[in-house]
Design an enzyme around this catalytic site. Structure first.
Site, PDB file in Angstrom:
ATOM      1  CB  THR A 105      -0.892   0.013   1.263  1.00  0.00           C
ATOM      2  OG1 THR A 105      -1.532   1.278   1.389  1.00  0.00           O
ATOM      3  CG2 THR A 105      -0.081  -0.232   2.535  1.00  0.00           C
ATOM      4  CG  ASP A 106      -1.133   4.974  -1.036  1.00  0.00           C
ATOM      5  OD1 ASP A 106      -1.684   4.352  -0.107  1.00  0.00           O
ATOM      6  OD2 ASP A 106      -1.733   5.831  -1.718  1.00  0.00           O
ATOM      7  CD  GLU A 107      -3.463   3.618   4.374  1.00  0.00           C
ATOM      8  OE1 GLU A 107      -3.263   3.500   5.588  1.00  0.00           O
ATOM      9  OE2 GLU A 107      -4.596   3.594   3.859  1.00  0.00           O
TER      10      GLU A 107
ATOM     11  CE1 TYR B 155      -3.513  -2.542   5.616  1.00  0.00           C
ATOM     12  CE2 TYR B 155      -3.265  -0.214   5.059  1.00  0.00           C
ATOM     13  CZ  TYR B 155      -3.372  -1.533   4.663  1.00  0.00           C
ATOM     14  OH  TYR B 155      -3.322  -1.859   3.327  1.00  0.00           O
TER      15      TYR B 155
ATOM     16  CE  LYS C 157      -0.060  -4.491   2.954  1.00  0.00           C
ATOM     17  NZ  LYS C 157      -0.475  -5.815   2.393  1.00  0.00           N
TER      18      LYS C 157
HETATM   19  P1  NAD Z   1      -9.770  -7.294   1.914  1.00  0.00           P
HETATM   20  O1  NAD Z   1      -9.838  -6.990   3.375  1.00  0.00           O
HETATM   21  O2  NAD Z   1     -10.967  -7.061   1.071  1.00  0.00           O
HETATM   22  O3  NAD Z   1      -9.373  -8.833   1.721  1.00  0.00           O
HETATM   23  C1  NAD Z   1      -8.394  -9.459   2.493  1.00  0.00           C
HETATM   24  C2  NAD Z   1      -8.507 -10.973   2.276  1.00  0.00           C
HETATM   25  O4  NAD Z   1      -7.468 -11.606   3.036  1.00  0.00           O
HETATM   26  C3  NAD Z   1      -9.848 -11.558   2.768  1.00  0.00           C
HETATM   27  O5  NAD Z   1     -10.362 -12.449   1.799  1.00  0.00           O
HETATM   28  C4  NAD Z   1      -9.466 -12.307   4.035  1.00  0.00           C
HETATM   29  O6  NAD Z   1     -10.294 -13.428   4.300  1.00  0.00           O
HETATM   30  C5  NAD Z   1      -8.033 -12.715   3.733  1.00  0.00           C
HETATM   31  N1  NAD Z   1      -7.236 -12.935   4.950  1.00  0.00           N
HETATM   32  C6  NAD Z   1      -7.139 -12.102   6.030  1.00  0.00           C
HETATM   33  N2  NAD Z   1      -6.334 -12.672   6.973  1.00  0.00           N
HETATM   34  C7  NAD Z   1      -5.920 -13.881   6.444  1.00  0.00           C
HETATM   35  C8  NAD Z   1      -5.075 -14.906   6.919  1.00  0.00           C
HETATM   36  N3  NAD Z   1      -4.485 -14.839   8.144  1.00  0.00           N
HETATM   37  N4  NAD Z   1      -4.856 -15.983   6.139  1.00  0.00           N
HETATM   38  C9  NAD Z   1      -5.444 -16.077   4.905  1.00  0.00           C
HETATM   39  N5  NAD Z   1      -6.279 -15.137   4.431  1.00  0.00           N
HETATM   40  C10 NAD Z   1      -6.506 -14.048   5.177  1.00  0.00           C
HETATM   41  O7  NAD Z   1      -8.506  -6.523   1.370  1.00  0.00           O
HETATM   42  P2  NAD Z   1      -8.289  -5.756  -0.021  1.00  0.00           P
HETATM   43  O8  NAD Z   1      -8.810  -4.376   0.117  1.00  0.00           O
HETATM   44  O9  NAD Z   1      -8.725  -6.622  -1.118  1.00  0.00           O
HETATM   45  O10 NAD Z   1      -6.679  -5.652  -0.011  1.00  0.00           O
HETATM   46  C11 NAD Z   1      -5.903  -6.739  -0.501  1.00  0.00           C
HETATM   47  C12 NAD Z   1      -4.437  -6.395  -0.341  1.00  0.00           C
HETATM   48  O11 NAD Z   1      -4.142  -5.217  -1.071  1.00  0.00           O
HETATM   49  C13 NAD Z   1      -4.004  -6.112   1.095  1.00  0.00           C
HETATM   50  O12 NAD Z   1      -2.723  -6.661   1.286  1.00  0.00           O
HETATM   51  C14 NAD Z   1      -3.967  -4.596   1.186  1.00  0.00           C
HETATM   52  O13 NAD Z   1      -3.015  -4.186   2.139  1.00  0.00           O
HETATM   53  C15 NAD Z   1      -3.547  -4.239  -0.223  1.00  0.00           C
HETATM   54  N6  NAD Z   1      -4.011  -2.931  -0.701  1.00  0.00           N
HETATM   55  C16 NAD Z   1      -5.328  -2.601  -0.643  1.00  0.00           C
HETATM   56  C17 NAD Z   1      -5.760  -1.369  -1.156  1.00  0.00           C
HETATM   57  C18 NAD Z   1      -7.217  -0.954  -1.122  1.00  0.00           C
HETATM   58  O14 NAD Z   1      -7.525   0.184  -1.467  1.00  0.00           O
HETATM   59  N7  NAD Z   1      -8.150  -1.812  -0.772  1.00  0.00           N
HETATM   60  C19 NAD Z   1      -4.827  -0.489  -1.720  1.00  0.00           C
HETATM   61  C20 NAD Z   1      -3.474  -0.865  -1.743  1.00  0.00           C
HETATM   62  C21 NAD Z   1      -3.088  -2.099  -1.250  1.00  0.00           C
HETATM   63  O1  DAU Z   2      -4.185   3.973   0.313  1.00  0.00           O
HETATM   64  C1  DAU Z   2      -4.388   2.590   0.222  1.00  0.00           C
HETATM   65  C2  DAU Z   2      -5.247   2.136   1.384  1.00  0.00           C
HETATM   66  O2  DAU Z   2      -6.559   2.618   1.128  1.00  0.00           O
HETATM   67  C3  DAU Z   2      -5.246   0.617   1.558  1.00  0.00           C
HETATM   68  O3  DAU Z   2      -3.960   0.187   1.892  1.00  0.00           O
HETATM   69  C4  DAU Z   2      -6.230   0.213   2.667  1.00  0.00           C
HETATM   70  O4  DAU Z   2      -6.304  -1.204   2.748  1.00  0.00           O
HETATM   71  C5  DAU Z   2      -7.602   0.760   2.293  1.00  0.00           C
HETATM   72  O5  DAU Z   2      -8.524   0.461   3.330  1.00  0.00           O
HETATM   73  C6  DAU Z   2      -7.534   2.266   2.081  1.00  0.00           C
HETATM   74  O6  DAU Z   2      -7.257   2.957   3.333  1.00  0.00           O
HETATM   75  P1  DAU Z   2      -8.027   4.325   3.738  1.00  0.00           P
HETATM   76  O7  DAU Z   2      -7.940   4.472   5.202  1.00  0.00           O
HETATM   77  O8  DAU Z   2      -7.583   5.450   2.884  1.00  0.00           O
HETATM   78  O9  DAU Z   2      -9.528   3.907   3.260  1.00  0.00           O
HETATM   79  P2  DAU Z   2     -10.976   4.136   3.918  1.00  0.00           P
HETATM   80  O10 DAU Z   2     -11.960   3.746   2.874  1.00  0.00           O
HETATM   81  O11 DAU Z   2     -11.087   3.510   5.256  1.00  0.00           O
HETATM   82  O12 DAU Z   2     -11.031   5.712   4.108  1.00  0.00           O
HETATM   83  C7  DAU Z   2     -10.865   6.586   3.005  1.00  0.00           C
HETATM   84  C8  DAU Z   2     -10.911   8.006   3.552  1.00  0.00           C
HETATM   85  O13 DAU Z   2     -12.249   8.282   3.995  1.00  0.00           O
HETATM   86  C9  DAU Z   2     -10.033   8.242   4.760  1.00  0.00           C
HETATM   87  O14 DAU Z   2      -9.512   9.548   4.701  1.00  0.00           O
HETATM   88  C10 DAU Z   2     -10.979   8.111   5.951  1.00  0.00           C
HETATM   89  C11 DAU Z   2     -12.304   8.615   5.397  1.00  0.00           C
HETATM   90  N1  DAU Z   2     -13.527   7.991   5.946  1.00  0.00           N
HETATM   91  C12 DAU Z   2     -13.602   6.641   5.943  1.00  0.00           C
HETATM   92  C13 DAU Z   2     -14.726   6.010   6.425  1.00  0.00           C
HETATM   93  C14 DAU Z   2     -14.824   4.490   6.455  1.00  0.00           C
HETATM   94  C15 DAU Z   2     -14.582   8.787   6.378  1.00  0.00           C
HETATM   95  O15 DAU Z   2     -14.505  10.030   6.353  1.00  0.00           O
HETATM   96  N2  DAU Z   2     -15.695   8.161   6.848  1.00  0.00           N
HETATM   97  C16 DAU Z   2     -15.814   6.793   6.891  1.00  0.00           C
HETATM   98  O16 DAU Z   2     -16.868   6.294   7.375  1.00  0.00           O
END
Ligand code: NAD
Ligand code: DAU
Length: 354
Positions: free
Chosen positions: A130-132, A155, A159
């Site tokens: 992730t970019d975080e 988180y 990561k």
């Molecule tokens: P998600 O939470 O939707 O899915 C995570 C999956 O991992 C689920 O299916 C869960 O059952 C599985 N999992 C969790 N713990 C586990 C374990 N101990 N063993 C096996 N499986 C397990 O997540 P996502 O949003 O699809 O993100 C996927 C990946 O991409 C993550 O590594 C996240 O850090 C990264 N990522 C997400 C975003 C985003 O915006 N969602 C952006 C950048 C990177």
């Molecule tokens: O940047 C990549 C990341 O983006 C991934 O690594 C994470 O897995 C993914 O969850 C996401 O993280 P964020 O914290 O940016 O996503 P989230 O959707 O939780 O929140 C997006 C923005 O919106 C953040 O600034 C918090 C705000 N927010 C979020 C929720 C859930 C609100 O204002 N209200 C809300 O109820």
């Protein structure tokens, strides 16, 4: 056939990636390794569950013997690792769960790969990150691959730690690895605890739309299948030992995005203009809330020719349509403990001393 493990394949990004690989590469056998936490759902993959080149394994990535058994039985030659605890708000409540899966789980996978691949160079361990990990930007500038790590939530700290372990296995043991760091994804099958699906689902149900703080935080949004296409390119053509940033070049302040979603939802639901926006509620901010993320994806564009293909307008429209047409999926994933968890967190956030 080449056997490839995709971890977290029942989650949001993972399920799109599994479908993409299963359909595009009939010569790959995709092993989806997922523990099925609250965020994992096999309904995401109903359409390909019987594909001849696909197998699901319900496994915890921390279960070393089970992971090693898979490597041995199938002669696994590639890992694309997505399994993680992924929600920042949950990491603030329960950091150890994030250390366990994201750090210990990643290292368990690295150990298995190292044990079975020995000194092979025709294999690859790909970590999806992730970019975080880069921390928080001010109003100017972008994260590049050279930006120093500065994680600020449990988180992102977990990561960042897993990224460091992946690089350590490359430098110390010569394990062939690659890492990508992506910005915020959106699209179908995203668990409705994340901003975009949460707002869409709450609007449908006429529930309050909680905007943290003043809504001034900025995120860079990317259509989930553009992320999958980037992963495909990096997996096949990325340079071993390298890091690639992936982003949408699509920055939005949360409050502007929520207003946009409100307008689109009013149209989609045939409600009077302004009715969804009346549900907006400013609530107590996320502790340590990173102000701004923005990705410079020049390296990926220059080296591998990747760029986003889906505009935000088109992507949001597809996402809204999907959530409107898949209310049963939403009901199923939020049923049980999640509903209570969400209500409790929401009630806390509207307390002045939260
Ligand atoms: P998600 O939470 O939707 O899915 C995570 C999956 O991992 C689920 O299916 C869960 O059952 C599985 N999992 C969790 N713990 C586990 C374990 N101990 N063993 C096996 N499986 C397990 O997540 P996502 O949003 O699809 O993100 C996927 C990946 O991409 C993550 O590594 C996240 O850090 C990264 N990522 C997400 C975003 C985003 O915006 N969602 C952006 C950048 C990177
Ligand atoms: O940047 C990549 C990341 O983006 C991934 O690594 C994470 O897995 C993914 O969850 C996401 O993280 P964020 O914290 O940016 O996503 P989230 O959707 O939780 O929140 C997006 C923005 O919106 C953040 O600034 C918090 C705000 N927010 C979020 C929720 C859930 C609100 O204002 N209200 C809300 O109820």
């Amino acid at each position: 056939m080449k056997h490839i493990i995709i971890t977290g394949g029942a989650g949001f990004i993972g399920s799109h990636l599994v479908r993409h690989f299963v359909l595009k590469y009939p010569n790959y056998w995709i092993h989806n390794v997922d523990k099925l936490t609250y965020a994992g759902n096999l309904a995401n993959l109903k359409d390909i569950e019987n594909a001849p080149n696909y197998t699901f394994h319900k496994l915890d990535i921390c279960d070393a013997p089970a992971i090693e058994f898979l490597f041995e039985k199938y002669f696994v030659e590639g890992v694309i690792h997505l399994a993680a605890e992924s929600h920042v708000d949950r990491s603030i409540l329960e950091p150890l769960a994030f250390v366990h899966t994201n750090v210990v789980g990643t290292t368990t996978l690295l150990n298995a790969a190292r044990k079975y691949w020995k000194d092979r160079k025709d294999v690859l361990f790909y970590h999806v990150s992730t970019d975080e990990v880069y921390g928080s930007l001010g109003p100017e500038g972008f994260f590049t691959e050279e930006t120093p790590y500065n994680p600020r939530s449990p988180y992102s700290a977990s990561k960042a730690s897993s990224d460091h372990f992946v690089r350590a296995y490359f430098h110390t043991y010569g394990l062939p690895v690659v890492i990508s760091n992506c910005s915020n994804n959106y699209g179908p099958y995203q668990f409705p605890e994340k901003l975009i699906p949460l707002m869409i689902c709450n609007i449908i149900q006429n529930k309050p739309l909680p905007v943290y703080g003043k809504g001034e935080n900025v995120r860079d949004w990317l259509w989930v299948l553009d992320h999958c296409q980037a992963i495909d390119l990096i997996f096949h053509y990325g340079r071993v030992g390298e890091t690639y940033n992936i982003g949408g070049n699509n920055e939005w302040r949360n409050i502007d995005l929520v207003y946009l979603l409100c307008n689109l939802m009013d149209e989609a639901l045939g409600r009077p203009k302004g009715s969804s926006a009346s549900l907006i509620q400013f609530v107590t901010d996320r502790p340590g809330h990173d102000l701004r993320y923005a990705i410079d994806a020049t390296k990926l564009r220059n080296e591998l020719g990747w760029k986003p293909t889906v505009s935000f307008e088109e992507g949001l429209s597809k996402t809204i349509t999907w959530y409107l047409e898949n209310k049963e999926w939403v009901e199923e994933v939020v049923s049980g403990e999640y509903q209570q968890y969400y209500e409790k967190q929401y009630q806390k956030r509207i307390q002045p001393n939260f």
